[in-house]
Design an enzyme around this catalytic site. Structure first.
Site, PDB file in Angstrom:
ATOM      1  N   HIS A  55     -38.183  31.097  12.038  1.00  0.00           N
ATOM      2  CA  HIS A  55     -38.458  29.782  11.456  1.00  0.00           C
ATOM      3  C   HIS A  55     -38.025  28.704  12.436  1.00  0.00           C
ATOM      4  O   HIS A  55     -37.137  28.912  13.266  1.00  0.00           O
ATOM      5  CB  HIS A  55     -37.695  29.610  10.142  1.00  0.00           C
ATOM      6  CG  HIS A  55     -38.217  30.448   9.031  1.00  0.00           C
ATOM      7  ND1 HIS A  55     -37.906  30.184   7.710  1.00  0.00           N
ATOM      8  CD2 HIS A  55     -39.027  31.541   9.012  1.00  0.00           C
ATOM      9  CE1 HIS A  55     -38.497  31.073   6.938  1.00  0.00           C
ATOM     10  NE2 HIS A  55     -39.178  31.911   7.706  1.00  0.00           N
ATOM     11  N   GLU A  57     -36.169  26.105  12.061  1.00  0.00           N
ATOM     12  CA  GLU A  57     -34.745  25.798  11.994  1.00  0.00           C
ATOM     13  C   GLU A  57     -33.913  26.837  12.738  1.00  0.00           C
ATOM     14  O   GLU A  57     -32.956  26.486  13.440  1.00  0.00           O
ATOM     15  CB  GLU A  57     -34.251  25.753  10.536  1.00  0.00           C
ATOM     16  CG  GLU A  57     -34.955  24.759   9.663  1.00  0.00           C
ATOM     17  CD  GLU A  57     -36.112  25.364   8.878  1.00  0.00           C
ATOM     18  OE1 GLU A  57     -36.272  24.987   7.707  1.00  0.00           O
ATOM     19  OE2 GLU A  57     -36.858  26.198   9.432  1.00  0.00           O
ATOM     20  N   CYS A  85     -35.622  26.874   3.701  1.00  0.00           N
ATOM     21  CA  CYS A  85     -35.615  27.994   2.765  1.00  0.00           C
ATOM     22  C   CYS A  85     -34.181  28.528   2.626  1.00  0.00           C
ATOM     23  O   CYS A  85     -33.275  28.087   3.340  1.00  0.00           O
ATOM     24  CB  CYS A  85     -36.552  29.091   3.278  1.00  0.00           C
ATOM     25  SG  CYS A  85     -35.895  29.983   4.727  1.00  0.00           S
ATOM     26  N   CYS A  88     -32.651  29.760   6.042  1.00  0.00           N
ATOM     27  CA  CYS A  88     -32.311  28.662   6.945  1.00  0.00           C
ATOM     28  C   CYS A  88     -31.162  27.818   6.396  1.00  0.00           C
ATOM     29  O   CYS A  88     -30.295  27.378   7.152  1.00  0.00           O
ATOM     30  CB  CYS A  88     -33.543  27.810   7.221  1.00  0.00           C
ATOM     31  SG  CYS A  88     -34.816  28.721   8.139  1.00  0.00           S
TER      32      CYS A  88
END
Length: 154
Positions: A55, A57, A85, A88
């Protein structure tokens, strides 16, 4: 001064999201700012890398930790185009990031106030200051456009 202008920094995160869009990835971008400079940036690479943890992040946090030579990202701010999410959000807490700024909320996976609030959970040993809605329309529109085009091609 840029450090007090969240729109400036979110624009840089948005540019990362545009890179993801151009590569056919879900268009989410992130940057980590420390002492008025970007020390980590990333965009979604889950498809390209076939890695569910790739992801935006996570990539930005990893780059920032490498830049500082520390797993603790004290005195930093994470800017991300979509609400993080649970994975993260957990990484944000573990990295001790004190401030999170995100563009649009995520009604399906948001873990920073929408479905869950991991980053401000009183039971954890670190809590994050959260600002949401920065460049919200732009951040939302690029996602809507991406998924609309994806549906049209399938």
């Amino acid at each position: 001064m840029r450090e007090y202008n969240p729109e400036y920094w979110m624009e840089l995160a948005f540019r990362e999201a545009q890179k993801a869009y151009e590569e056919g990835e879900v268009p989410i971008g992130a940057i980590v700012v420390f002492e008025n400079r970007v020390i980590g940036k990333g965009y979604n690479l889950t498809e390209k890398l076939q890695d569910p943890t790739a992801h935006a992040e996570m990539i930005a946090i990893t780059a920032a930790a490498e830049s500082l030579g520390s797993r603790r990202l004290l005195d930093t701010t994470l800017y991300v185009t979509l609400e993080p999410c649970p994975m993260c959000a957990g990484a944000i807490v573990l990295a001790r990031i004190p401030a999170l700024v995100f563009g649009c909320s995520d009604s399906k996976n948001g873990a920073c106030g929408t479905l869950y609030n991991i980053v401000q959970d009183q039971r954890l040993n670190h809590r994050v200051n959260v600002v949401s809605g920065v460049l919200e329309n732009r951040c939302s529109l690029i996602l809507s456009d991406f998924f609309r085009k994806l549906r049209e091609t399938n």
